[in-house]
Each structure stands twice: as structure tokens, then as C-alpha cells.
Design an enzyme around this catalytic site. Structure first.
Site, PDB file in Angstrom:
ATOM      1  CG  HIS A  80      -5.106  -0.837  36.347  1.00 14.24           C
ATOM      2  ND1 HIS A  80      -4.045  -1.683  36.549  1.00 14.24           N
ATOM      3  CD2 HIS A  80      -4.602   0.424  36.404  1.00 14.24           C
ATOM      4  CE1 HIS A  80      -2.945  -0.968  36.735  1.00 14.24           C
ATOM      5  NE2 HIS A  80      -3.256   0.311  36.654  1.00 14.24           N
ATOM      6  CG  ASP A 100      -4.192  -4.999  37.873  1.00 12.52           C
ATOM      7  OD1 ASP A 100      -2.970  -5.036  38.067  1.00 12.52           O
ATOM      8  OD2 ASP A 100      -4.749  -4.115  37.199  1.00 12.52           O
ATOM      9  CG  HIS A 157      15.802  -7.808  35.345  1.00 12.99           C
ATOM     10  ND1 HIS A 157      14.849  -8.197  34.424  1.00 12.99           N
ATOM     11  CD2 HIS A 157      16.896  -8.591  35.103  1.00 12.99           C
ATOM     12  CE1 HIS A 157      15.341  -9.158  33.666  1.00 12.99           C
ATOM     13  NE2 HIS A 157      16.581  -9.416  34.051  1.00 12.99           N
ATOM     14  CB  SER A 208      -8.156   8.447  32.893  1.00 15.73           C
ATOM     15  OG  SER A 208      -7.403   7.283  33.184  1.00 15.73           O
ATOM     16  CB  CYS A 252     -12.941  12.596  22.968  1.00 22.28           C
ATOM     17  SG  CYS A 252     -11.436  11.730  22.567  1.00 22.28           S
ATOM     18  CD  GLN A 257      -7.336   7.387  23.446  1.00 22.62           C
ATOM     19  OE1 GLN A 257      -7.194   8.450  24.008  1.00 22.62           O
ATOM     20  NE2 GLN A 257      -6.575   6.342  23.706  1.00 22.62           N
ATOM     21  CD1 TRP A 276      -0.212  -2.417  28.004  1.00 21.20           C
ATOM     22  CD2 TRP A 276       1.400  -1.492  26.760  1.00 21.20           C
ATOM     23  NE1 TRP A 276       0.251  -3.370  27.134  1.00 21.20           N
ATOM     24  CE2 TRP A 276       1.239  -2.831  26.343  1.00 21.20           C
ATOM     25  CE3 TRP A 276       2.358  -0.699  26.111  1.00 21.20           C
ATOM     26  CZ2 TRP A 276       1.992  -3.396  25.317  1.00 21.20           C
ATOM     27  CZ3 TRP A 276       3.114  -1.273  25.082  1.00 21.20           C
ATOM     28  CH2 TRP A 276       2.922  -2.602  24.700  1.00 21.20           C
ATOM     29  CG  ASN A 277      -5.187   0.491  28.699  1.00 26.70           C
ATOM     30  OD1 ASN A 277      -4.774  -0.654  28.565  1.00 26.70           O
ATOM     31  ND2 ASN A 277      -5.845   0.879  29.775  1.00 26.70           N
ATOM     32  CD  GLN A 286       2.533   8.069  31.172  1.00 28.90           C
ATOM     33  OE1 GLN A 286       3.044   9.182  31.058  1.00 28.90           O
ATOM     34  NE2 GLN A 286       1.435   7.865  31.894  1.00 28.90           N
TER      35      GLN A 286
END
Length: 457
Positions: free
Chosen positions: A22, A116, A149, A282, A334, A336, A354-355, A376
């Protein structure tokens, strides 16, 4: 002293939910605002900030902290997620109010709080001070539309239909909806967080979404009819997109040591397009059975692989696997973005957070979708069937993706004509993502419009 003499067009407080996934996109968005003349103060949560090992934030970002009521352990030290969120709401509201009161007499008092959307109470606090209140979506617009919704009781729970057709979205089976819906009751605390984002959303002056218009055009077109929503993403470091922000190569905070040297040295020795990168983010972990199936599938694929297995998860690997993996490198974490941009990379086995999804889209990396929970599963549906930049590794009736499936998915991406089509699509999305944040692109124009409105406050 140099930054104190600057004339800022506005001062925004940025308040992310306490979690690496986030913080990253909101910090990244902060850099875009700074680039356009806005002063930014990042409001961190004490319990999380203490766990951040690498803090390489831009010197232009001020940092303040508030409490979640659990300074010495955060969420993990609370009796339950529900109790944690109740405490955080109460303590966080009080601390944020005190911070705003303190900053109101500073040289550049804030005129905007960007929070957020997982923390709707921050909007109530901002409004009590007469400030602009801005919700920030860290998940896709498609997923947030489903949750909206649900909040409005337009999706009946437990689920009663075999398929759902919502505005701007493809036809979704029950199993394509976020796990909190199709496994209703599985994580009530998380369900409340994602649905309660919409409890006071009508009071928000702006809603900013970490996506780009071309990616979710239909659902964004529907959303802008009911909300003051703008797409501002992908919110990833500029060097991987438009390269307009100087020295913007990383998000700036990391909970873990990224093992950069080991990973890049190993990748440098591998042929172009030959490596399978595997990471599940994570938060969530795989079951022991799934870990073992994945280990076998990677080995049987006969491909090189770089697999991120957090230290706490390594006991689930088959005995002697690390030592016997001649073609694999297993690391606890690592870098990424550097891995995804490396020419040795062939594909990315991902949980479809999403990231990670946006990073892969922005860099043009084909995906093997292995979603675990939450948003996901919906992202995986979009990756495979709508954006066509990956394949879905289908689980069996025990909800395990078997080694044979994993091996076949890898071979499909790396060796087949369908794989070549997926790579072409991935390249298309990469170019659209870059164009969106580049000068004159849709996301860039939206940020300009937002900043211009703040300047009038």
C-alpha cells in the site's frame, strides 16, 4: 533550507494503509506530485515504519508518524484484525487530528489529505479541518467496482448466481470474484475493510486510482459517471516508464533486504528470455503441498528459475531442494523491478497482486497467474482472458496447482506460438502504460488537473 524557500502550489498529506504494497504506489504518486510543484508529507504508521529496513526516500518528502495503537507490534500484536481496525480507527483519527492541528500553524499548512481508501475515517478527519479529502485506490477499478456493488447490496451474499455481469466488466463466474465473496465468511475482517471503503466515499472531493485508462476503459467510464474519479497510474518508478523523474529508480522503502547483487549476477549469466521468475508477494504464503508441487513443476520444466521464498516459508520446500536445484536460485527477497526488466527473464509466475500485475504490465513481462486469495483471482481472470498477457495455472478440486500444470504453463509461454502472442500483447500494454504517464498522456493530464484544482484551494 532550500526546500523551505520554495513556493508550493499545495501541500498534501499522504496516508497509506500500513503495508509495503500500500505504501509503494502512494509514495510513487507523491513523487509525481512533487514533480508538479506540490509539497508532500508522508504520514507513516509507527509500528510499520519501525520495521522498514531500507529507507531511501526522496529528500523532498517530509515524514510524520501516527499511531495505530500497537506501536510495538502492529497488526500482528492485536487479538484480531477486527480489534486492530477498531483501535486503529480510534487512535489513528485522534493522532491524525493532532498532526493536522500542529501542521496548521506551519509555514505551509496542508490543504489536502490523500488517504488509502482502506481507511475511510481519514476522510472524516480531513473534512473536520475543512481540507480537500482524496481517496486513493491501491487495487484495480474492476475489483473496486465489485466491492462497491457488494457494499450497495447489489451482489447478494452468500452468492446466489453462477455468473455476474456488472457494468464495464466481462462476464464473471463465482470463482472469478474476489475470494471474500465466493468464499463468503472466510476472512470477515478483510471483507469489512474492502467493502467499507465505500462507507463515506460520496464525501470525497477526488478519487484517484492506481491504474491507467486504456487498461480498464469500460469500468472507468462507468465509475466517472458516479464519482470524481481519475486514473493516475501505473504508480511505479519513472525509470521503468517515462523516465521524466530524475533518479527515480525504486519506490524508496523496503521491509526486506533485496539481495540485489546475488540476483543480478546470477541473471547476467543466463540466456535471453530463459528464466522463470517466481514470487508470491509480501503477504500470503503457499501451503506445504502447493510449495512442493511448485518446486517439482519448476524442476520438471527444465528452465532456469529465480524463486522468492521468504525465510519463514523455506521449511515447506522438499528436503535438499535448495542444494539440488542446479538450474534454480532461491532467495528470501529480490529487487523485483530490476528482475522484471532483465533480458534473461522469460516469464513471471505471480500471485497477481495488483502491484506485481501493474509492474509486469508496465515492463511487458508475460505472466503465469497463480492467484491465492482476495483481489488476485479477479486480476488473474483479467490477465488471461481480457488483457491476454498471460496464462492461468488452473488449480484442481483440492485447490492445488499441480506440478504438471505448472510445467505446461511455463512451456506454453516460453516455447509455443500462443506464448509469442502473449509476448506481443505484453509489449502493447508496456507501450500504453508508458504513454499514459508520459507528458500529455491520460494519467499525466489527470494529475495536472488534480494539481491545478488544489492550487485554487
Amino acid at each position: 533550507m532550500e526546500k523551505e524557500n520554495k513556493n508550493y502550489v499545495a501541500h498534501c498529506l499522504i496516508l497509506p494503509f500500513p503495508g509495503q504494497g500500500h505504501m509503494n504506489p502512494m509514495i510513487q504518486f507523491s513523487k509525481r506530485l512533487i514533480h508538479k510543484g506540490v509539497k508532500v508529507t508522508l504520514v507513516t504508521i509507527i509500528s510499520l515504519w519501525r520495521t522498514i529496513k531500507n529507507k531511501n526516500l526522496s529528500s523532498n518528502i517530509d515524514v510524520e508518524s501516527i499511531s495505530d495503537g500497537y506501536d510495538d507490534g502492529g497488526y500482528e500484536s492485536a487479538e484480531s484484525l477486527e480489534i486492530y481496525m477498531d483501535t486503529f480507527w480510534r487512535v489513528g483519527s485522534k493522532d491524525l487530528s493532532e498532526l493536522l492541528h500542529k501542521l496548521s500553524s506551519s509555514k505551509y499548512p496542508p490543504n489536502c489529505v490523500i488517504f488509502d481508501a482502506f481507511m475511510p475515517w481519514a476522510l472524516d478527519v480531513a473534512k473536520s479541518f475543512g481540507l480537500v479529502g482524496v481517496a486513493f485506490f491501491t487495487q484495480s477499478c474492476s475489483v473496486n467496482s465489485i466491492y462497491f456493488h457488494t457494499h450497495e447490496k447489489l451482489i447478494e451474499l452468500p452468492l446466489t448466481q453462477s455468473e455476474y455481469l456488472l457494468p464495464g466488466l466481462p462476464k464473471l463466474a463465482q470463482g472469478d470474484l474476489p475470494s471474500f465473496l465466493y468464499k463468503y465468511g472466510s476472512y470477515p475482517g478483510y471483507f469489512d475493510i474492502v467493502v467499507n471503503q465505500f462507507s463515506n466515499i460520496g464525501k470525497a472531493d477526488w478519487i484517484l486510482a492506481n491504474t491507467f485508462y486504456e487498461l480498464e476503459k469500460e469500468v472507468v467510464d462507468w465509475m466517472v459517471k458516479i464519482w470524481p474519479l481519475r486514473t493516475i497510474g501505473p504508480s511505479i518508478p519513472s525509470i521503468f516508464l517515462d523516465k521524466r523523474l530524475k533518479d527515480d529508480k525504486e519506490y524508496g522503502v523496503s521491509i526486506s533486504d533485496p539481495n540485489t547483487e546475488i540476483c543480478i549476477k546470477w541473471l547476467n549469466e543466463k540466456p535471453k528470455g530463459s528464466v522463470v521468475y517466481v514470487s508470491f508477494g509480501s503477504m500470503a504464503g503457499l501451503s506445504e503441498e502447493q510449495t512442493q508441487e511448485l518446486a517439482l513443476g519448476l524442476k520438471d520444466s527444465e528452465s532456469y528459475f529465480l524463486w522468492v521464498v521468504r525465510e519463514s516459508e523455506q521449511v515447506k520446500l522438499p528436503n535438499g531442494y535448495v542444494e539440488s536445484s542446479k538450474k534454480g536460485l532461491i532467495v528470501t527477497w529480490c529487487p523485483q523491478l530490476l528482475v522484471l526488466t532483465h533480458e534473461a527473464l522469460g516469464c513471471f509466475v505471480t500471485h497477481c497482486g495488483w502491484n506485481s500485475t501493474l509492474e509486469a504490465l508496465s515492463i511487458g513481462v508475460p505472466l503465469i497467474a497463480m492467484p491465492l486469495w482476495t483481489d488476485q483471482v479477479t486480476n488473474a481472470k483479467l490477465i488471461a482472458d481480457v488483457w491476454k498477457m498471460g496464462v492461468r495455472a488452473i488449480a484442481d478440486e483440492k485447490e492445488i496447482v499441480r506440478s504438471e500444470t505448472i510445467k505446461n504453463c511455463i512451456k506454453e509461454i516460453i516455447e509455443t506460438e500462443k506464448g509469442n502472442e502473449i509476448k506481443k500483447n505484453a509489449l502493447k500494454w508496456k507501450n500504453l502504460a508508458k504513454d499514459s504517464v508520459d507528458e500529455g498522456g491520460r494519467s499525466d493530464k489527470n494529475i495536472e488537473e488534480f494539481v491545478a484544482a488544489l492550487a485554487q484551494c
